[in-house]
Scaffold this motif. Structure first.
Motif, short mmCIF file in Angstrom:
data_model
loop_
_atom_site.label_atom_id
_atom_site.label_comp_id
_atom_site.label_asym_id
_atom_site.label_seq_id
_atom_site.Cartn_x
_atom_site.Cartn_y
_atom_site.Cartn_z
N ARG A 58 0.45 28.05 12.67
CA ARG A 58 -0.69 27.14 12.54
C ARG A 58 -0.28 25.72 12.95
O ARG A 58 -1.04 25.03 13.65
N ALA A 59 0.94 25.30 12.50
CA ALA A 59 1.41 23.94 12.82
C ALA A 59 2.92 23.87 12.70
O ALA A 59 3.53 24.61 11.91
N VAL A 60 3.54 22.97 13.51
CA VAL A 60 4.98 22.72 13.42
C VAL A 60 5.23 21.25 13.81
O VAL A 60 4.58 20.73 14.72
N SER A 61 6.14 20.59 13.08
CA SER A 61 6.45 19.17 13.40
C SER A 61 7.87 18.86 12.96
O SER A 61 8.43 19.51 12.06
N ASP A 62 8.42 17.81 13.62
CA ASP A 62 9.76 17.35 13.27
C ASP A 62 9.97 16.00 13.94
O ASP A 62 9.29 15.68 14.93
N GLU A 63 10.94 15.19 13.36
CA GLU A 63 11.20 13.87 13.93
C GLU A 63 11.91 13.98 15.26
O GLU A 63 11.88 13.05 16.06
N SER A 64 12.53 15.11 15.47
CA SER A 64 13.25 15.31 16.73
C SER A 64 12.62 16.47 17.47
O SER A 64 11.68 17.11 17.02
N GLU A 65 13.15 16.69 18.64
CA GLU A 65 12.67 17.84 19.39
C GLU A 65 13.03 19.13 18.66
O GLU A 65 14.03 19.18 17.93
N TYR A 66 12.23 20.15 18.89
CA TYR A 66 12.48 21.41 18.18
C TYR A 66 12.06 22.57 19.08
O TYR A 66 11.35 22.39 20.08
N THR A 67 12.52 23.72 18.64
CA THR A 67 12.11 24.99 19.29
C THR A 67 11.62 25.94 18.21
O THR A 67 12.11 25.91 17.08
N VAL A 68 10.60 26.72 18.61
CA VAL A 68 10.04 27.71 17.68
C VAL A 68 10.04 29.07 18.37
O VAL A 68 9.70 29.18 19.56
N SER A 69 10.38 30.11 17.64
CA SER A 69 10.38 31.45 18.24
C SER A 69 10.20 32.50 17.15
O SER A 69 10.43 32.24 15.96
N ILE A 70 9.70 33.67 17.63
CA ILE A 70 9.61 34.81 16.72
C ILE A 70 10.97 35.47 16.71
O ILE A 70 11.51 35.85 17.76
N THR A 71 11.50 35.59 15.53
CA THR A 71 12.85 36.15 15.44
C THR A 71 12.86 37.60 14.98
O THR A 71 13.84 38.32 15.24
N SER A 72 11.79 38.06 14.37
CA SER A 72 11.72 39.47 13.99
C SER A 72 10.27 39.82 13.67
O SER A 72 9.44 38.95 13.40
N GLY A 73 10.02 41.15 13.70
CA GLY A 73 8.67 41.65 13.41
C GLY A 73 8.05 42.22 14.68
O GLY A 73 7.66 41.45 15.56
N GLY A 74 7.98 43.54 14.79
CA GLY A 74 7.46 44.20 15.98
C GLY A 74 8.49 44.25 17.08
O GLY A 74 9.69 44.09 16.84
N GLU A 75 8.01 44.40 18.27
CA GLU A 75 8.90 44.43 19.43
C GLU A 75 8.82 43.05 20.08
O GLU A 75 7.89 42.74 20.83
N VAL A 76 9.81 42.18 19.69
CA VAL A 76 9.80 40.77 20.09
C VAL A 76 10.28 40.64 21.51
O VAL A 76 11.25 41.29 21.94
N SER A 77 9.59 39.81 22.27
CA SER A 77 10.01 39.56 23.65
C SER A 77 11.34 38.82 23.66
O SER A 77 11.76 38.23 22.66
N VAL A 78 11.98 38.82 24.81
CA VAL A 78 13.31 38.21 24.94
C VAL A 78 13.25 36.72 24.65
O VAL A 78 14.15 36.16 24.01
N ASP A 79 12.18 36.09 25.06
CA ASP A 79 12.11 34.65 24.84
C ASP A 79 11.54 34.31 23.47
O ASP A 79 11.42 33.13 23.11
N GLY A 80 11.18 35.34 22.69
CA GLY A 80 10.67 35.08 21.36
C GLY A 80 9.29 34.49 21.34
O GLY A 80 8.82 34.04 20.29
N ARG A 81 8.59 34.52 22.48
CA ARG A 81 7.29 33.89 22.55
C ARG A 81 6.14 34.85 22.19
O ARG A 81 5.01 34.42 22.00
N SER A 82 6.45 36.15 22.07
CA SER A 82 5.40 37.12 21.71
C SER A 82 6.04 38.37 21.12
O SER A 82 7.26 38.58 21.20
N THR A 83 5.19 39.18 20.55
CA THR A 83 5.65 40.44 19.97
C THR A 83 4.51 41.46 20.09
O THR A 83 3.34 41.10 20.23
N VAL A 84 4.89 42.71 20.04
CA VAL A 84 3.93 43.83 20.07
C VAL A 84 4.25 44.75 18.91
O VAL A 84 5.43 45.09 18.71
#
Length: 458
Positions: free
Chosen positions: A57-83
């Motif tokens: 829904r939302a993500v924030s930080d004072e510095s740059e950040y990265t967000v990814s799906i790390t588990s749950g379903g069949e996660v894509s290599v880049d962690g940007r989606s899952t099935v």
């Protein structure tokens, strides 16, 4: 103080200084992971690709950040989606890392639903009429979730008429365990099979005049449902319509039946027309003298072309020629019409001749002694064949036989001719003989009276 103590004190001070410096530095640095808020009660379809920010829904930080799906379903290599490979509830872990390596890890539950219908493999079919076909053969169904569903396929053939050629819909339906329904509509083409052979119930046929016969064709295979083409080699001998062969004239011809280029023949011989019945238009007939009446013979069938033979049982009563009956004499006879061995009769009664009138042309007849005179009366109708009745009012004066009047004595009488109610008369005056006249002159009435007695005696 000795050097040893001084060294210990210096070391302790150095440690304290380091701690102070480190604390100050730490307090001035970034030691917290990014702020991360995830979606709640998210639903995704089975086999559907779910993107990272479908769940964040939302993500924030004072510095740059990265967000990814790390588990749950069949996660894509880049962690940007899952099935999600199965339906149910899946736990998804999402990790956010800022530039200082601070991590924030959160989890959410995703409800995975099965909205993908099964797949039915079915193709259009073409069969011959009469073929036995299993419409399930070669038809399969499968579901990514449930696997093979071939045994659960429902086949709808309610619109198929197996007894008639045409194109009909066949509908296949199958459901998976999640209630997803797959429907496939195919076309079943029922075609007429090609004729392999054709045969007739008769190979030879003889028709009497005006006769007919129904030929029937048997085509193999029996399920063939086309139209047989019928032909005649000579329509002036026999015609054919839907196998019905009808006589049209004397002779021979060939009837041909063809189905899909395959043909067979029937040889037909047509004979003469024969009379089935003959009837004279009158059963009884009365003819007056001299009358002619034409009789007509009605022959069935009407297209018989022979001659009618007319005969009379007594030609002295009535004769017949080409159906016309002639009065010949009083009496009764039978007129017969014969055609092709069949006959019909009429009873004819010829009536006695009747005279309309009798006319004696002479107004008066005078006869000398012993003279005669032939009376020829005019009788109507002309040519009347009967005999007149002749009478004399005084045979001592004159007699009459067949109209011949003879002097018998001096005087006057009336001669009458009659036939039935028709009569006519003429006055006849008979002169005295020379001797009688002389005596009358000498002796008067005595001489005449004596002469009369002599005539009467004579």
């Amino acid at each position: 103080m000795d050097k040893k103590k001084i060294g210990i004190i210096a070391g302790v001070l150095a440690v304290i200084l380091l701690i102070v410096v480190t604390t100050v530095v730490y307090r001035q640095g970034d030691h917290s992971g990014p702020t991360l808020t995830l979606m709640e009660n998210y639903e995704a379809g089975y086999g559907e690709q779910v993107g990272l920010f479908d769940l964040v829904r939302a993500v924030s930080d004072e510095s740059e950040y990265t967000v990814s799906i790390t588990s749950g379903g069949e996660v894509s290599v880049d962690g940007r989606s899952t099935v999600f490979p199965r339906a149910g509830e899946e736990t998804v872990e999402i990790t956010a890392i800022d530039a200082h390596g601070n991590h924030t890890v959160k989890k959410t539950t995703v409800k995975v639903t099965d909205t993908k219908p099964p797949v039915i493999h079915a193709a259009d079919r073409t069969v011959d009429l009469g073929d036995v076909v299993d419409l399930r053969t070669g038809v399969t169904a499968e579901d990514e979730m449930d696997g093979a569903l071939t045994g659960s396929i429902q086949v709808d053939t309610s619109q198929v008429d197996e007894a008639r050629p045409g194109v009909y819909p066949v509908i296949y339906t199958v459901s998976d365990h999640s209630g997803n329904v797959a429907v496939v509509r195919t076309a079943l083409t029922i075609r007429n099979p090609e004729a392999r052979s054709i045969s007739l119930n008769r190979q030879n046929l003889v028709l009497d005049g005006n006769g007919h016969y129904q030929l029937t064709a048997q085509v193999e295979p029996r399920a063939w449902n086309g139209n047989v083409v019928w032909e005649t080699s000579d329509p002036d001998v026999a015609t054919v319509y839907n196998g019905l062969v009808t006589w049209t004239g004397r002779g021979s011809c060939t009837i041909t039946a063809t189905a899909d280029g395959v043909s067979t023949e029937c040889e037909v011989e047509c004979s003469y027309v024969t009379v089935s019945s003959i009837r004279i238009n009158k059963g009884n007939l009365e003819l007056n003298y001299g009358e002619n009446v034409e009789l007509k013979a009605r022959i069935i069938p009407t297209n018989w072309w022979g001659d009618v033979i007319w005969t009379s049982s007594d030609t002295t009563v009535a004769s017949v020629e080409n159906g016309t009956v002639h009065w010949q004499g009083q009496g009764e006879c039978v007129i017969t019409a014969t055609a092709d061995g069949r006959n019909s009769s009429c009873t004819v009664k010829c009536l006695e001749p009747q005279v309309d009138s009798v006319e004696i042309i002479e107004e008066e007849i005078v006869l000398d002694a012993r003279q005669s005179y032939q009376i020829t009366p005019v009788v109507s109708p002309q040519g009347w064949p009967g005999e007149l009745v002749w009478t004399s009012s005084d045979p001592t004066v004159a007699t009459v036989t067949d109209g011949l009047v003879r002097w018998t004595g001096a005087g006057t009488c009336v001669i009458t001719a009659s036939a039935g109610t028709a009569t006519d008369s003429v006055t006849v005056t008979c002169e005295a003989a020379f001797l009688d006249g002389l005596l009358e002159g000498l002796f008067g009435d005595t001489a005449q009276s004596g002469n009369g007695e002599a005539n009467n005696v004579g």
